[in-house]
Design a protein around this motif. Structure first.
Motif: not given
Length: 379
Positions: A195-201
């Motif tokens: 899942e795409k999330r804010d702050g992912d590296l």
């Protein structure tokens, strides 16, 4: 590098494609092969050695292809993308639950990946050494002595326990990280997506070099097969049973199988041949010239002069009266998993009839690959 058909791409707009097809297939195939190798190695007896060898060899082949893919595969398959520095590991540990989410392997997960790959390679190498020393087969058989067998066997077993420990830690880590990140990591390894999330590296994309990978993997596997086959053809030496003008065969096999001279030390053969008038309850006396000729040959090729595992096991046999091999503690330990009823089968008849189960018994090798316990014939 999308592996989703175009009509369905929109369904995954909210997910990162992390693990490509190769990584997913590799992961689950490695799980199956390592599990089979560990179970067959720790829980099953010697008759399962082929399964152990096949599953272990397959695991090493998988790891070899993964190493190639680590330099030629797409973004998150590349070793360069997740190889951690000491500072990254320390920072990850200190951050606890506050660190940003790694889309690929986090620093601890990366360390586990490299540890597993290296340990499986080590298991493969020590396994080949066990085959070459203890079992006198495979590419190292001509280079290692049977006396080295216990060392390599113990090292192989220690590596097996280490792998088992890493597997337990890996599974625990996946469970803990899945709960911490609220994401099923095992499912992600099946679907390839997270899942795409804010702050992912997120790492910069890198293309896969499929043709280069295929060429390197093919060359590696072909080279390994050719080398292993060439080294495995190097001759080994054990004295053939019939090299004394058939005297041994004609006289001794009239009553029982031809026991190879390497199955007893020289003093044991001398003791037995000096008491043929009472040979396990029978009078097996021979003319003096014949007895001397056979005794000389048996002593010359006895356990102490032969490089094989059976010879090493029985080299220290000590007795005051001739002892049948099944009465020795070594034989009993080796056959402890076989119940008495099996030896009573008509196809075996006697515990001393080694050739009934060991097809190569008369050669003196007693390879586990040649074990086949016959069934009771139907009425």
């Amino acid at each position: 590098m999308s592996d989703i058909p175009a009509p369905f791409e929109g369904l995954y707009d909210d997910r990162h494609l992390v693990w490509d097809r190769f990584i997913r297939v590799f992961h689950w195939a490695l799980v199956a092969s390592v599990t089979t190798a560990l179970v067959s190695g720790f829980l099953l007896d010697a008759s399962w050695i082929r399964l152990h060898l096949m599953s272990g060899s397959f695991a090493v082949a998988l790891v070899s292809t993964r190493i190639v893919w680590g330099f030629t595969g797409p973004t998150y398959a590349r070793f360069s993308q997740f190889f951690p520095s000491a500072e990254q590991v320390v920072s990850h540990l200190r951050a606890g639950t506050s660190h940003a989410r790694h889309i690929g392997h986090n620093p601890l997960g990366a360390l586990m990946v490299f540890a597993l790959l290296l340990l499986i390679i080590a298991l493969g190498l020590t396994g080949v050494a066990v085959l070459g020393s203890g079992l006198k087969t495979g590419p190292l058989a001509a280079f290692l002595s049977a006396a080295q067998g216990p060392f390599w066997t113990e090292l192989h077993e220690l590596a097996g326990f280490a792998l088992l420990g890493l597997v337990v830690l890996h599974v625990a880590g996946v469970i803990i990280e899945s709960r911490r990140s609220r994401e099923n990591l095992a499912r992600a390894m099946a679907t390839g997506r997270k899942e795409k999330r804010d702050g992912d590296l997120v790492a910069p994309p890198k293309p896969a070099h499929l043709m280069l990978a295929v060429l390197l993997i093919s060359g590696l596997e072909i080279g390994a097969v050719v080398t292993i086959n060439a080294l495995s053809q190097r001759p080994l030496t054990l004295p053939p049973v019939g090299t004394i003008a058939q005297v041994y065969g004609d006289e001794c096999t009239a009553c029982h199988m031809a026991y190879h001279p390497s199955t007893r030390p020289a003093v044991s053969w001398q003791l037995m041949m000096n008491r043929l008038s009472d040979h396990f309850g029978e009078d097996a006396s021979l003319p003096e010239g014949t007895r001397t000729e056979i005794t000389s040959w048996l002593v010359q090729h006895a356990a102490g002069s032969t490089d094989s595992k059976p010879a090493m096991l029985w080299a220290g046999l000590q007795e005051t009266t001739p002892m049948a091999l099944p009465d020795t503690s070594i034989w009993q330990a080796l056959h402890a998993s076989i119940d008495d009823d099996r030896f009573k089968r008509r196809a075996i008849y006697s515990r001393s009839n080694c050739i009934a189960c060991h097809k190569d018994a008369e050669t003196g090798w007693f390879s586990p690959f040649q074990i086949s316990i016959p069934k009771e014939p139907s009425q």
